[in-house]
Design a protein around this motif. Structure first.
Motif, PDB file in Angstrom:
ATOM      1  N   GLN A  35      15.069  13.078 -14.345  1.00 52.53           N
ATOM      2  CA  GLN A  35      15.036  14.204 -14.124  1.00 52.53           C
ATOM      3  C   GLN A  35      15.428  15.050 -15.535  1.00 52.53           C
ATOM      4  O   GLN A  35      16.220  14.353 -16.316  1.00 52.53           O
ATOM      5  CB  GLN A  35      16.322  14.680 -13.126  1.00 52.53           C
ATOM      6  CG  GLN A  35      16.081  14.087 -11.765  1.00 52.53           C
ATOM      7  CD  GLN A  35      16.929  12.573 -11.482  1.00 52.53           C
ATOM      8  OE1 GLN A  35      17.491  12.619 -12.371  1.00 52.53           O
ATOM      9  NE2 GLN A  35      16.078  11.634 -10.960  1.00 52.53           N
ATOM     10  N   PHE A  36      14.787  16.387 -15.596  1.00 49.27           N
ATOM     11  CA  PHE A  36      15.405  17.052 -16.781  1.00 49.27           C
ATOM     12  C   PHE A  36      16.222  18.109 -16.446  1.00 49.27           C
ATOM     13  O   PHE A  36      16.018  18.748 -15.247  1.00 49.27           O
ATOM     14  CB  PHE A  36      13.913  17.922 -17.259  1.00 49.27           C
ATOM     15  CG  PHE A  36      12.891  17.015 -17.698  1.00 49.27           C
ATOM     16  CD1 PHE A  36      11.830  16.509 -16.787  1.00 49.27           C
ATOM     17  CD2 PHE A  36      12.803  16.664 -18.974  1.00 49.27           C
ATOM     18  CE1 PHE A  36      10.942  15.611 -17.243  1.00 49.27           C
ATOM     19  CE2 PHE A  36      11.981  16.060 -19.680  1.00 49.27           C
ATOM     20  CZ  PHE A  36      10.747  15.431 -18.935  1.00 49.27           C
ATOM     21  N   THR A  37      17.293  18.350 -17.148  1.00 49.05           N
ATOM     22  CA  THR A  37      18.249  19.248 -17.029  1.00 49.05           C
ATOM     23  C   THR A  37      18.202  20.586 -17.956  1.00 49.05           C
ATOM     24  O   THR A  37      18.498  21.672 -17.793  1.00 49.05           O
ATOM     25  CB  THR A  37      19.680  18.693 -17.007  1.00 49.05           C
ATOM     26  OG1 THR A  37      20.064  18.268 -18.054  1.00 49.05           O
ATOM     27  CG2 THR A  37      19.966  17.649 -15.911  1.00 49.05           C
ATOM     28  N   THR A  38      17.487  20.123 -19.197  1.00 48.82           N
ATOM     29  CA  THR A  38      17.166  21.149 -20.113  1.00 48.82           C
ATOM     30  C   THR A  38      15.727  20.992 -20.389  1.00 48.82           C
ATOM     31  O   THR A  38      15.485  19.844 -21.179  1.00 48.82           O
ATOM     32  CB  THR A  38      18.310  20.859 -21.288  1.00 48.82           C
ATOM     33  OG1 THR A  38      19.647  21.289 -20.764  1.00 48.82           O
ATOM     34  CG2 THR A  38      17.962  22.078 -22.471  1.00 48.82           C
ATOM     35  N   ILE A  39      15.080  22.037 -20.386  1.00 47.86           N
ATOM     36  CA  ILE A  39      13.537  21.948 -20.741  1.00 47.86           C
ATOM     37  C   ILE A  39      13.421  23.132 -22.141  1.00 47.86           C
ATOM     38  O   ILE A  39      13.601  23.991 -21.876  1.00 47.86           O
ATOM     39  CB  ILE A  39      12.852  22.479 -19.486  1.00 47.86           C
ATOM     40  CG1 ILE A  39      13.075  21.486 -18.493  1.00 47.86           C
ATOM     41  CG2 ILE A  39      11.307  22.346 -19.921  1.00 47.86           C
ATOM     42  CD1 ILE A  39      12.517  21.750 -17.026  1.00 47.86           C
ATOM     43  N   ILE A  66      15.196   5.973 -23.072  1.00 46.18           N
ATOM     44  CA  ILE A  66      14.239   6.780 -22.955  1.00 46.18           C
ATOM     45  C   ILE A  66      13.384   7.124 -23.911  1.00 46.18           C
ATOM     46  O   ILE A  66      13.966   6.999 -25.277  1.00 46.18           O
ATOM     47  CB  ILE A  66      15.176   8.140 -22.686  1.00 46.18           C
ATOM     48  CG1 ILE A  66      15.853   8.232 -21.250  1.00 46.18           C
ATOM     49  CG2 ILE A  66      14.226   9.208 -22.507  1.00 46.18           C
ATOM     50  CD1 ILE A  66      15.036   7.878 -20.117  1.00 46.18           C
ATOM     51  N   VAL A  67      12.246   7.114 -24.014  1.00 47.66           N
ATOM     52  CA  VAL A  67      11.214   7.681 -24.858  1.00 47.66           C
ATOM     53  C   VAL A  67      10.762   9.076 -24.597  1.00 47.66           C
ATOM     54  O   VAL A  67      10.183   9.223 -23.328  1.00 47.66           O
ATOM     55  CB  VAL A  67       9.965   6.497 -25.162  1.00 47.66           C
ATOM     56  CG1 VAL A  67       9.020   7.283 -25.932  1.00 47.66           C
ATOM     57  CG2 VAL A  67      10.404   5.405 -25.588  1.00 47.66           C
ATOM     58  N   ALA A 105       7.389  14.889 -21.941  1.00 48.37           N
ATOM     59  CA  ALA A 105       7.388  13.692 -20.899  1.00 48.37           C
ATOM     60  C   ALA A 105       8.532  12.732 -21.504  1.00 48.37           C
ATOM     61  O   ALA A 105       9.019  12.622 -22.503  1.00 48.37           O
ATOM     62  CB  ALA A 105       6.198  12.818 -21.241  1.00 48.37           C
ATOM     63  N   ALA A 106       9.296  12.266 -20.537  1.00 45.65           N
ATOM     64  CA  ALA A 106      10.229  11.394 -20.512  1.00 45.65           C
ATOM     65  C   ALA A 106       9.990   9.960 -20.195  1.00 45.65           C
ATOM     66  O   ALA A 106       9.712   9.882 -18.561  1.00 45.65           O
ATOM     67  CB  ALA A 106      11.653  11.980 -20.091  1.00 45.65           C
ATOM     68  N   LEU A 107      10.096   9.106 -20.671  1.00 45.85           N
ATOM     69  CA  LEU A 107       9.767   7.675 -20.056  1.00 45.85           C
ATOM     70  C   LEU A 107      10.812   6.722 -19.946  1.00 45.85           C
ATOM     71  O   LEU A 107      11.741   6.649 -21.093  1.00 45.85           O
ATOM     72  CB  LEU A 107       8.777   6.983 -20.817  1.00 45.85           C
ATOM     73  CG  LEU A 107       7.220   7.075 -20.886  1.00 45.85           C
ATOM     74  CD1 LEU A 107       7.072   8.677 -21.209  1.00 45.85           C
ATOM     75  CD2 LEU A 107       6.333   6.409 -21.722  1.00 45.85           C
ATOM     76  N   LEU A 108      11.354   6.283 -19.024  1.00 47.54           N
ATOM     77  CA  LEU A 108      12.481   5.251 -18.739  1.00 47.54           C
ATOM     78  C   LEU A 108      11.673   3.740 -19.263  1.00 47.54           C
ATOM     79  O   LEU A 108      10.899   3.309 -18.889  1.00 47.54           O
ATOM     80  CB  LEU A 108      13.213   5.100 -17.741  1.00 47.54           C
ATOM     81  CG  LEU A 108      14.312   4.157 -17.292  1.00 47.54           C
ATOM     82  CD1 LEU A 108      15.353   4.366 -18.319  1.00 47.54           C
ATOM     83  CD2 LEU A 108      14.598   3.994 -15.903  1.00 47.54           C
ATOM     84  N   ILE A 132       8.512   7.581 -15.143  1.00 47.59           N
ATOM     85  CA  ILE A 132       7.915   8.459 -16.172  1.00 47.59           C
ATOM     86  C   ILE A 132       8.021   9.861 -15.392  1.00 47.59           C
ATOM     87  O   ILE A 132       8.001   9.982 -14.152  1.00 47.59           O
ATOM     88  CB  ILE A 132       6.479   8.544 -16.115  1.00 47.59           C
ATOM     89  CG1 ILE A 132       6.132   7.187 -16.997  1.00 47.59           C
ATOM     90  CG2 ILE A 132       5.838   9.602 -17.148  1.00 47.59           C
ATOM     91  CD1 ILE A 132       4.555   6.849 -17.029  1.00 47.59           C
ATOM     92  N   ALA A 133       8.526  10.779 -16.005  1.00 44.19           N
ATOM     93  CA  ALA A 133       8.651  12.366 -15.592  1.00 44.19           C
ATOM     94  C   ALA A 133       7.889  13.070 -16.657  1.00 44.19           C
ATOM     95  O   ALA A 133       8.284  13.096 -18.128  1.00 44.19           O
ATOM     96  CB  ALA A 133      10.161  12.579 -15.314  1.00 44.19           C
TER      97      ALA A 133
END
Length: 356
Positions: A35-39, A66-67, A105-108, A132-133
């Motif tokens: 999840q994103f909390t700061t964009i 995270i990447v 994008a954030a990849l775990l 991925i998000a």
């Protein structure tokens, strides 16, 4: 069967059932997610603007991280190619400061995953990617104050005021670059408030093929952890190794190694690097960039064509074509040195000269 024995058996079965339920509860798998909390805000991309990004990862396992990618035409790994991973804290949160773009994008990923510097499309889940998000940039981006501009050798130069990954993660302070009453350029590597800050100036326009000359005063006592770069660089030119042609002066943290080199990127190709020893005194470093070849030369004194030769080398393979490159002159902390700088470092550049 005695009643007391029957009660003991019932109690044991109840306890066993509770234990089994507990085991089932403890091993229940939480689906990994991000999840994103700061964009960050949406912006056009480039290396000039950065902003914080943060979020939370659930269902994470030991060793996962995270990447982050920013989309600006293509997807660019963040915050730097030398630092492509963002750690997840004990509270499952993650945060970093990245360059801006239109989407993020954030990849775990697991510890086997090696992210590409750029991608046309994001990878699918699998092969080391756990989740991925993606999210679009928010609101309207208000650019920060424009960089300080210096006039040196008849050209205008932007003074870097944002981080760079050259030599490892480095911060840049605009106060570390200035011209004096004689018109000479000073670059300083300085420790302020407990942190090292580097210096860089960037030519405001590209020049293309031609001869680039840099006259530098004596740097024979340069701290082993400091590095000087005199180069061309194109932030967009990924397909041509950023059109990077370098004269670099540094011991790279080891005082006994040669203190200078010519480079046509990528540096990891052995034939693309020519190392030499730059002697004490004022030197003029130059390179002649032509279609299919680059000739580097270093001479004593202030005139590229008239001084006593020190070194020279021609490269004829992997030579970039002109594009969006600009000249950069930088003094920075080589973060991979085994010992940090022992004192502030100041370099004086007498002149930059370009001849078509």
């Amino acid at each position: 069967m005695p009643a007391s024995t029957q009660l003991v058996r019932i109690a044991a079965l109840v306890a066993l059932g509770a234990s089994s339920a507990g085991c089932r509860h403890e091993t229940a798998r939480v689906e990994p997610s991000i999840q994103f909390t700061t964009i960050p805000p949406a912006a056009g991309g480039g290396s000039e603007h950065v902003a914080p990004i943060a979020g939370r990862a659930t269902g994470i396992q030991p060793g996962q991280r995270i990447v982050i990618y920013t989309k600006a035409g293509v997807w660019w790994v963040q915050p730097f190619t030398s630092r492509p991973f963002t750690s997840v804290g004990a509270d499952s949160t993650w945060q970093n400061t990245i360059h801006l773009g239109e989407a993020y994008a954030a990849l775990l990923v697991d510890n086997s995953y090696r992210p590409a510097n750029t991608r046309d499309a994001l990878p699918p889940v699998g092969n080391g990617v756990i989740a991925i998000a993606t999210v679009k940039g928010t609101g309207h981006f208000t650019p920060p104050r424009p960089p300080k501009v210096l006039t040196f050798s008849g050209y205008e130069w932007d003074v870097r005021n944002i981080p760079s990954d050259r030599g490892g993660p480095n911060d840049y302070d605009p106060d570390n670059a200035w011209t004096d009453a004689e018109g000479l350029l000073h670059l300083k590597l300085a420790k302020r408030d407990g942190r090292w800050t580097s210096a860089e100036v960037i030519l405001k326009r590209g020049l293309g093929h031609g001869t680039y000359s840099f006259t530098v005063r004596d740097v024979s006592d340069l701290d082993p952890a400091a590095a000087i770069g005199l180069l061309t660089w194109d932030i967009e030119g990924v397909d041509q190794n950023h059109r990077e042609l370098d004269v670099e002066i540094s011991h790279w943290g080891v005082a006994k190694t040669p203190n200078a080199q010519y480079v046509v990127q990528p540096f990891y190709v052995p034939a693309n690097v020519e190392r030499f020893t730059a002697p004490p005194g004022t030197l003029t470093h130059s390179f002649r960039w032509e279609p299919g070849r680059v000739v580097f030369t270093t001479v004593r004194g202030t005139r590229a064509g008239a001084g006593t030769p020190v070194a020279s080398h021609e490269f004829a393979s992997g030579i970039p074509t002109p594009g969006g490159e600009r000249v950069h002159m930088t003094l920075y902390y080589f973060r991979y040195a085994p010992v940090p700088p022992q004192r502030d470092v100041e370099v004086v550049i007498e002149r930059f000269l370009y001849v078509p």
